[in-house]
Scaffold this active site. Structure first.
Site, PDB file in Angstrom:
ATOM      1  N   GLY A   4       0.883  -1.226   0.399  1.00 36.85           N
ATOM      2  CA  GLY A   4      -0.121   0.112  -0.212  1.00 36.85           C
ATOM      3  C   GLY A   4       1.124   1.551   0.214  1.00 36.85           C
ATOM      4  N   LYS A   5       1.770   0.972   0.902  1.00 35.85           N
ATOM      5  CA  LYS A   5       3.218   2.198   0.914  1.00 35.85           C
ATOM      6  C   LYS A   5       2.406   3.351   0.658  1.00 35.85           C
ATOM      7  CE  LYS A   5       4.848   0.896  -4.459  1.00 35.85           C
ATOM      8  NZ  LYS A   5       3.932   0.102  -4.465  1.00 35.85           N
ATOM      9  N   PHE A   6       2.204   2.736   2.639  1.00 38.19           N
ATOM     10  CA  PHE A   6       1.276   4.148   3.403  1.00 38.19           C
ATOM     11  C   PHE A   6       2.414   5.110   3.818  1.00 38.19           C
ATOM     12  CE2 PHE A   6      -0.847  -0.445   3.831  1.00 38.19           C
ATOM     13  CZ  PHE A   6      -2.072   0.087   3.543  1.00 38.19           C
TER      14      PHE A   6
END
Length: 259
Positions: free
Chosen positions: A80-82
């Site tokens: 999600g590359k949060f």
């Protein structure tokens, strides 16, 4: 982390199968089932890309169903590359771990270590972006710092320091395969951490050079991700097996003492 180590050792595989579903609903549902079923014998981990699910109606439900279908002994990395402040990141972490059931996530650390800490739960693993595989490279990652090195160097150092600090979780790095010399540089700075490596296959990364640059002395420490080349293959299982075998051939060359 223990699940990953056990899986890697048992299967003798460093292959991460990315799940980036494309196509109409019927195709995606069928293909997700095929890919998971056909590649489970070769995957050290699966990496569903959150965006490819969220862009679909009922995508969260499809993601949940897909993760439940993955055998429990195979780690799931939710890509999600949060990257948000801690109070918001806590909710992202709850979504990733409590709702979806992921074992690990990818995070963007460029708002500081508070973006990482909520995901660093005991027993979970976080892969923090250091140097990505997209071309052209972002000027932000390559920007020089007055203290020396680049911003991506500092991002890697931050992850290493947090990994040393947090005893109950593991902080790894996302390091793209597009620049093997960068992989080698990050490995020198972070000799023990696990790297999640995108960019092999459709993005043109050099598998042999990447493994030579990034493998730890024990012949491990890398997860080589492949998404499109497996998804688009006529036989996903055969494509996964072939890539796993190629990785292991280069592991033998790069690390002769690896058993």
């Amino acid at each position: 982390m223990q699940k990953l180590l056990t899986r890697v050792k048992t299967l003798n595989s460093l292959l991460c199968v990315g799940l980036d579903p494309t196509g109409d609903d019927a195709t995606v549902i069928r293909r997700l089932h095929e890919v998971v079923t056909e590649t489970s014998d070769y995957a050290a981990a699966f990496k569903p890309n959150l965006a490819f699910f969220l862009s679909r109606e009922n995508g969260v439900a499809l993601l949940e169903k897909t993760v439940r279908r993955i055998p429990s002994e195979i780690p799931v990395i939710l890509d999600g590359k949060f990257g948000d402040i801690s109070s918001t990141a806590e909710h992202y972490a709850s979504f990733a771990y409590d709702i979806i059931g992921a074992d690990a996530v990818t995070v963007n650390p460029y708002m500081g270590d508070d973006t990482i800490r909520p995901f660093a739960r005991p027993g979970k693993m976080v892969f923090s972006l250091a140097k990505t595989s997209n071309k052209p490279q972002h000027g932000l990652q390559d920007a020089a710092m007055t203290r020396g090195g680049s911003i991506s160097d500092w991002a890697a150092r931050l992850a290493r320091l947090m990994d040393e600090e947090l005893a109950d979780s593991t902080i790894g790095l996302v390091v793209g395969a597009s620049e093997p010399e960068t992989v080698a540089k990050v490995r020198a700075a972070c000799p023990e951490q696990w790297f999640l490596v995108p960019g092999i296959g459709a993005q043109g990364g050099d598998l042999s050079a990447t493994l030579r640059a990034g493998l730890r002395t024990d012949g491990s420490g890398l997860l080589i991700n492949s998404s499109r080349s497996i998804w688009q293959a006529k036989n996903a299982g055969a494509a996964a097996r072939e890539l796993m075998e190629q990785i292991n051939q280069f592991r033998t060359v790069a690390s002769p003492d690896h058993a």
